[in-house]
Motif scaffolding. Structure first.
Motif, PDB file in Angstrom:
ATOM      1  N   ARG A 111       0.839  -1.205   0.000  1.00  0.00           N
ATOM      2  CA  ARG A 111       0.000   0.000   0.000  1.00  0.00           C
ATOM      3  C   ARG A 111       0.872   1.253   0.000  1.00  0.00           C
ATOM      4  N   PHE A 112       1.915   1.234   0.855  1.00  0.00           N
ATOM      5  CA  PHE A 112       2.789   2.410   0.979  1.00  0.00           C
ATOM      6  C   PHE A 112       3.511   2.692  -0.348  1.00  0.00           C
ATOM      7  N   VAL A 113       4.030   1.619  -0.952  1.00  0.00           N
ATOM      8  CA  VAL A 113       4.777   1.790  -2.217  1.00  0.00           C
ATOM      9  C   VAL A 113       3.837   2.268  -3.329  1.00  0.00           C
ATOM     10  N   ILE A 114       2.691   1.592  -3.461  1.00  0.00           N
ATOM     11  CA  ILE A 114       1.747   1.948  -4.543  1.00  0.00           C
ATOM     12  C   ILE A 114       1.234   3.384  -4.378  1.00  0.00           C
ATOM     13  N   ASN A 115       0.764   3.690  -3.148  1.00  0.00           N
ATOM     14  CA  ASN A 115       0.163   5.016  -2.945  1.00  0.00           C
ATOM     15  C   ASN A 115       1.201   6.147  -2.983  1.00  0.00           C
ATOM     16  N   SER A 116       2.439   5.861  -2.548  1.00  0.00           N
ATOM     17  CA  SER A 116       3.468   6.917  -2.564  1.00  0.00           C
ATOM     18  C   SER A 116       3.934   7.223  -3.990  1.00  0.00           C
ATOM     19  N   THR A 117       3.774   6.256  -4.880  1.00  0.00           N
ATOM     20  CA  THR A 117       4.245   6.459  -6.269  1.00  0.00           C
ATOM     21  C   THR A 117       3.056   6.756  -7.200  1.00  0.00           C
ATOM     22  N   ILE A 118       2.294   5.693  -7.502  1.00  0.00           N
ATOM     23  CA  ILE A 118       1.152   5.887  -8.430  1.00  0.00           C
ATOM     24  C   ILE A 118       0.127   6.850  -7.811  1.00  0.00           C
ATOM     25  N   GLY A 119      -0.027   6.757  -6.502  1.00  0.00           N
ATOM     26  CA  GLY A 119      -1.006   7.606  -5.804  1.00  0.00           C
ATOM     27  C   GLY A 119      -0.482   9.003  -5.489  1.00  0.00           C
ATOM     28  N   ILE A 120       0.618   9.388  -6.085  1.00  0.00           N
ATOM     29  CA  ILE A 120       1.231  10.723  -5.918  1.00  0.00           C
ATOM     30  C   ILE A 120       1.329  11.124  -4.427  1.00  0.00           C
ATOM     31  N   LEU A 121       2.382  10.616  -3.799  1.00  0.00           N
ATOM     32  CA  LEU A 121       2.701  10.892  -2.386  1.00  0.00           C
ATOM     33  C   LEU A 121       1.554  10.518  -1.434  1.00  0.00           C
ATOM     34  N   GLY A 122       0.715   9.599  -1.890  1.00  0.00           N
ATOM     35  CA  GLY A 122      -0.357   9.117  -1.012  1.00  0.00           C
ATOM     36  C   GLY A 122      -1.642   9.915  -1.090  1.00  0.00           C
ATOM     37  N   ILE A 123      -1.674  10.913  -1.985  1.00  0.00           N
ATOM     38  CA  ILE A 123      -2.884  11.749  -2.071  1.00  0.00           C
ATOM     39  C   ILE A 123      -4.070  10.921  -2.595  1.00  0.00           C
ATOM     40  N   PHE A 124      -3.780   9.980  -3.476  1.00  0.00           N
ATOM     41  CA  PHE A 124      -4.847   9.111  -3.994  1.00  0.00           C
ATOM     42  C   PHE A 124      -4.640   7.690  -3.474  1.00  0.00           C
ATOM     43  N   ASP A 125      -5.723   7.114  -2.960  1.00  0.00           N
ATOM     44  CA  ASP A 125      -5.625   5.762  -2.413  1.00  0.00           C
ATOM     45  C   ASP A 125      -5.873   4.740  -3.525  1.00  0.00           C
ATOM     46  N   VAL A 126      -4.875   4.605  -4.388  1.00  0.00           N
ATOM     47  CA  VAL A 126      -4.988   3.684  -5.524  1.00  0.00           C
ATOM     48  C   VAL A 126      -4.978   2.235  -5.016  1.00  0.00           C
ATOM     49  N   ALA A 127      -4.209   1.995  -3.954  1.00  0.00           N
ATOM     50  CA  ALA A 127      -4.040   0.628  -3.433  1.00  0.00           C
ATOM     51  C   ALA A 127      -5.381  -0.016  -3.080  1.00  0.00           C
ATOM     52  N   THR A 128      -6.253   0.728  -2.409  1.00  0.00           N
ATOM     53  CA  THR A 128      -7.557   0.165  -2.034  1.00  0.00           C
ATOM     54  C   THR A 128      -8.335  -0.218  -3.281  1.00  0.00           C
ATOM     55  N   GLU A 129      -8.261   0.648  -4.277  1.00  0.00           N
ATOM     56  CA  GLU A 129      -9.020   0.389  -5.509  1.00  0.00           C
ATOM     57  C   GLU A 129      -8.562  -0.878  -6.221  1.00  0.00           C
ATOM     58  N   ILE A 130      -7.272  -1.228  -6.068  1.00  0.00           N
ATOM     59  CA  ILE A 130      -6.822  -2.451  -6.748  1.00  0.00           C
ATOM     60  C   ILE A 130      -6.756  -3.657  -5.795  1.00  0.00           C
ATOM     61  N   GLY A 131      -7.387  -3.509  -4.654  1.00  0.00           N
ATOM     62  CA  GLY A 131      -7.583  -4.677  -3.791  1.00  0.00           C
ATOM     63  C   GLY A 131      -6.701  -4.783  -2.546  1.00  0.00           C
ATOM     64  N   PHE A 132      -5.853  -3.780  -2.289  1.00  0.00           N
ATOM     65  CA  PHE A 132      -5.053  -3.807  -1.049  1.00  0.00           C
ATOM     66  C   PHE A 132      -5.801  -2.991   0.018  1.00  0.00           C
ATOM     67  N   GLU A 133      -6.656  -3.679   0.757  1.00  0.00           N
ATOM     68  CA  GLU A 133      -7.498  -3.004   1.758  1.00  0.00           C
ATOM     69  C   GLU A 133      -6.671  -2.498   2.928  1.00  0.00           C
ATOM     70  N   LYS A 134      -7.049  -1.333   3.450  1.00  0.00           N
ATOM     71  CA  LYS A 134      -6.305  -0.768   4.576  1.00  0.00           C
ATOM     72  C   LYS A 134      -6.621  -1.531   5.862  1.00  0.00           C
ATOM     73  N   GLN A 135      -5.579  -1.922   6.579  1.00  0.00           N
ATOM     74  CA  GLN A 135      -5.769  -2.520   7.903  1.00  0.00           C
ATOM     75  C   GLN A 135      -4.725  -1.924   8.834  1.00  0.00           C
ATOM     76  N   LYS A 136      -5.162  -0.924   9.586  1.00  0.00           N
ATOM     77  CA  LYS A 136      -4.229  -0.193  10.438  1.00  0.00           C
ATOM     78  C   LYS A 136      -3.874  -1.022  11.683  1.00  0.00           C
ATOM     79  N   GLU A 137      -2.596  -1.080  11.989  1.00  0.00           N
ATOM     80  CA  GLU A 137      -2.154  -1.758  13.217  1.00  0.00           C
ATOM     81  C   GLU A 137      -1.235  -0.809  13.975  1.00  0.00           C
ATOM     82  N   ASP A 138      -1.453  -0.705  15.289  1.00  0.00           N
ATOM     83  CA  ASP A 138      -0.583   0.176  16.084  1.00  0.00           C
ATOM     84  C   ASP A 138       0.085  -0.619  17.205  1.00  0.00           C
ATOM     85  N   PHE A 139       0.911   0.072  17.974  1.00  0.00           N
ATOM     86  CA  PHE A 139       1.694  -0.632  18.988  1.00  0.00           C
ATOM     87  C   PHE A 139       0.826  -1.117  20.165  1.00  0.00           C
TER      88      PHE A 139
END
Lengths: 254, 203
Positions: A111-139
């Protein structure tokens, strides 16, 4: 003969009563409630901090969120949200690895690689659209997975509901999140706080009506938020294995 | 003869408990029906708040066991120490309170799709796992707890993103019940039900 009939009659009476009780148990006071009490030994202090946060929200956060909504169109707000969310992916990836969840480690990295590049610094969430669903995990979740209990409920100034464990998780992220570390190394500490403030304003903007309505329809807003936070966190931790857990395991009605 | 009577009553006991006839398919269809009704409510224009509230109230009365829910929320001790008139009054006021909450939290229709994923039967209840997906919002997970009551399935709790309706309201009412009892809670809810309609998200 009469004695025998009386015995049968008594047995029938007992059985009928039993049937009646079985079927009507919920209509009388026989309610078994296994709800765990929220561990809140610092309730007085917490309620004080909560009142402070309410004042902060009323005079600063909510007006800022309303202004943010008024000035910026939805597309820009979504872009800002995506950008900030993308910056949390590396920390999510590290936590997934610490939890032994290799699938989400890869997912968050991708997600980080796709959105930082194709998604222009993460402004567009392209990853979700192509099937990489967000799952936030914290400490805080990582600690929970390794058996650390939540500890007492804690209301943090400005940040709101938490527990001792989750607060510890937040502090750890300040010293271990790669994005935070990179900003510190480049003497751009102020961006850490700007990012946190923006996240807070964005969250409030997204939930302006929901939070205000929840407040207006709660008898005890403090207890409602505590309940929501603790249950939501517990669910986020249990999500590791959703299908095998009983979502109402702590709460039974018989 | 004695054995016959015993067998008959064991058989009767087993089948007289309505919970045994709830199956996964029935529970699933029941929840699909609720989802369809909920989507219809979302589609009602936000200006027509009265219609939204009425439809929501019908949905609650038809599909939810509000009597059981209200008793569980009060807890065994309060139920035991209250008169049936007080409990009836609370159930009525509580239903209006729930309508107020959900009519203010339900947003507008933006292409939401309701789907039932799987159903599990545990003890006497069915747990139906569903999702609401939308192009504009993250997926919302809802788990429905269904119990058969007098041969009719009824919702006895719902969990939205891990948050149970029953537990949230139970915690919300705990302090006032401790401080001023059921009468105080009824008075407070009655007062809150009278506040003007709240702004709906997306309005």
């Amino acid at each position: 003969m009469l004695k025998c009939n009386l015995k049968v009659f008594i047995k029938i009476l007992v059985l009928v009563t039993l049937v009646f009780i079985t079927n009507c148990s919920v209509n009388n006071s026989n309610i078994v409630d296994k709800t765990p009490e929220a561990e809140d030994p610092w309730e007085n202090l917490n309620r004080g901090t909560f009142a402070f946060n309410q004042t902060f929200d009323k005079y600063l956060l909510a007006p800022l969120a309303k202004g943010y909504r008024f000035v910026f169109p939805a597309e820009i707000r979504t872009g800002v949200r995506n950008f900030l969310s993308n910056l949390s992916e590396p920390w999510s990836s590290i936590n997934s690895a610490l939890q032994g969840d290799l699938k989400n480690t890869g997912n968050t990295l991708a997600r980080f690689v796709i959105n930082s590049t194709i998604g222009i610094l993460g402004i567009f969430d392209v990853a979700t659209e192509i099937g990489f669903e967000k799952q936030k995990e914290d400490f805080g979740q990582t600690l929970a997975i390794h058996g650390v209990g939540p500890g007492p409920y804690l209301v943090l100034p400005f940040l709101g509901p938490s527990t001792v464990r989750d607060a510890l998780g937040k502090i750890t992220s300040l010293y271990a999140d790669p994005v935070t570390l990179a900003l510190e190394r480049n003497n751009k500490d102020e961006w850490i706080w700007i990012g946190m403030a923006l996240k807070g304003i964005d969250f409030r903007e997204q939930n302006l009506e929901k939070i205000d309505n929840l407040n207006a329809t709660s008898v005890d807003f403090y207890a409602t938020l505590r309940s929501l936070y603790l249950e939501r966190r517990s669910s986020m931790i249990r999500n590791q294995n959703t299908d095998e857990t009983d979502p109402f395991q702590d709460f039974d009605v018989e | 003869m004695n054995l016959f009577i015993k067998s008959f009553f064991i058989f009767f006991l087993f089948f007289s408990n309505p919970a045994f006839s709830l199956d996964a398919e029935k529970a699933k269809n029941f929840v699909v029906d609720i989802g369809n009704q909920a989507i219809k409510i979302l589609k009602i224009p936000v200006d027509d708040k009265e219609k939204r509230k009425n439809e929501l109230r019908n949905l609650l009365q038809e599909k939810f066991d509000m009597e059981l829910i209200s008793k569980v929320i009060l807890g065994g001790n309060v139920v035991k120490n209250s008169s049936s008139a007080q409990l009836k009054k609370f159930a009525e006021i509580f239903e209006l309170h729930i309508v107020k909450i959900y009519s203010s939290q339900l947003g507008t229709y933006k292409g939401q799709v309701f789907e039932v994923n799987n159903t599990e039967i545990k003890k006497k209840d069915a747990f139906v796992y569903s999702t609401i997906t939308s192009p504009d919002y993250p997926t919302t997970n809802i788990v429905w707890r269904i119990r058969e009551r007098n041969t009719v399935p009824k919702v006895i709790d719902m969990q939205v993103e891990g948050v149970s309706l029953l537990r949230t309201k139970k915690n919300d009412f705990a302090m006032i019940l401790n401080q001023v009892g059921l009468e105080g809670l009824i008075e407070k809810l009655d007062e809150m039900n009278k506040i003007s309609d709240l702004k709906i998200p997306g309005e």
